[in-house]
Design a protein around this motif. Structure first.
Motif: not given
Length: 266
Positions: A121-134, A221-226
């Motif tokens: 189980n996980s959560d969601l994030v946004v990957v951005v550039r470390a030097d950006s305004d975001y 946000t969870s992952i399972a075997v299909a």
């Protein structure tokens, strides 16, 4: 008589569903391109598994889970490298026995395949550039005018609608492609599960990730075997195997996957 016929049909369906496992192998499909869940590496090591067809070696969290399932089923693990969009079709056409690929058991997918209990189980994030305004974004409204994308044919792309005022970019096929686009400035960020973001940042010093507070259902946000539909006994078996891997063990496997991922996987 009807009861006998129904029973015979049920037995026939079960035998058919288990046929793929009868040959002594457990064929698992994954992208081998989504660290730390799964990746491709050139060299063999004690943790990696050869990819079917001589396409290198597969490592990562999904591979570790697949190993444990195969061992408990007394089957030889065979990892099959398949593009994301081809995983479920491959499963339903009996090319593989299971999908273990960081796949969420969404309602849409449950129409065509069955899922085991979650193995992470996980959560969601946004990957951005470390030097950006975001890089200092703290809320969903902090991404106004940002060019944001997510992987094609995943629920991540629908989550983009929670980011207020963004420039919603076309979906991209793979995480490495999104990382390349981010590093080049073609996009300002992309949606990821936290482990994938940790992995990307570990392999790319110029990146970071932020947690703006997405709203998501656990099934997303969870992952399972299909598994192919119609295999209740196999689902029960695998659920029992997964239940034997406690939370501490799962976290240890994920931490190791993040540390062991090859830089070239990104």
């Amino acid at each position: 008589m009807k009861k006998i016929i129904v029973t015979l049909l049920a037995v026939a369906m079960l035998l058919s569903a288990c046929a793929a496992l009868a040959e002594g192998t457990f064929r698992v499909g994954m992208e081998c391109d989504y660290p730390p869940f799964n990746w491709t590496q050139v060299a063999a090591d004690e943790n990696a598994v050869p990819i079917d067809g001589g396409m290198g070696y597969a490592g990562g969290y999904d591979v570790e889970i697949a190993k444990r399932i195969a061992e408990a089923l007394d089957k030889e693990l065979v990892v099959v490298k398949i593009e994301w969009d081809g995983l479920i079709p491959a499963l339903n056409s009996d090319m593989i026995d299971a999908v273990i690929a960081g796949m969420s058991p969404t309602a849409e997918r449950k129409i065509t395949v069955d899922f085991t209990d979650a193995y992470y189980n996980s959560d969601l994030v946004v990957v951005v550039r470390a030097d950006s305004d975001y890089a200092n974004a703290e809320s969903l409204s902090d991404f106004a005018n940002a060019k944001i994308t997510a992987q094609l044919n995943t629920f991540h792309y629908t989550v983009l609608d929670q980011l207020e005022g963004i420039n919603k970019m076309p979906a991209m096929e793979t995480f490495p492609a999104m990382i390349t686009a981010l590093n080049s400035g073609a996009i300002d960020g992309y949606i990821s599960e936290r482990p994938g973001a940790v992995s990307a940042v570990a392999a790319n010093a110029g990146l970071t990730f932020v947690t703006p507070g997405f709203v998501a259902f656990e099934e997303d946000t969870s992952i399972a075997v299909a598994l192919k539909q119609g295999q209740p006994e196999l689902i029960e078996q695998i659920n029992g195997i997964l239940a034997g891997i406690d939370t501490d063990a799962r976290n240890a496997l994920m931490d190791a996957a993040v540390l062991n991922q090859p830089v070239s996987a990104e």
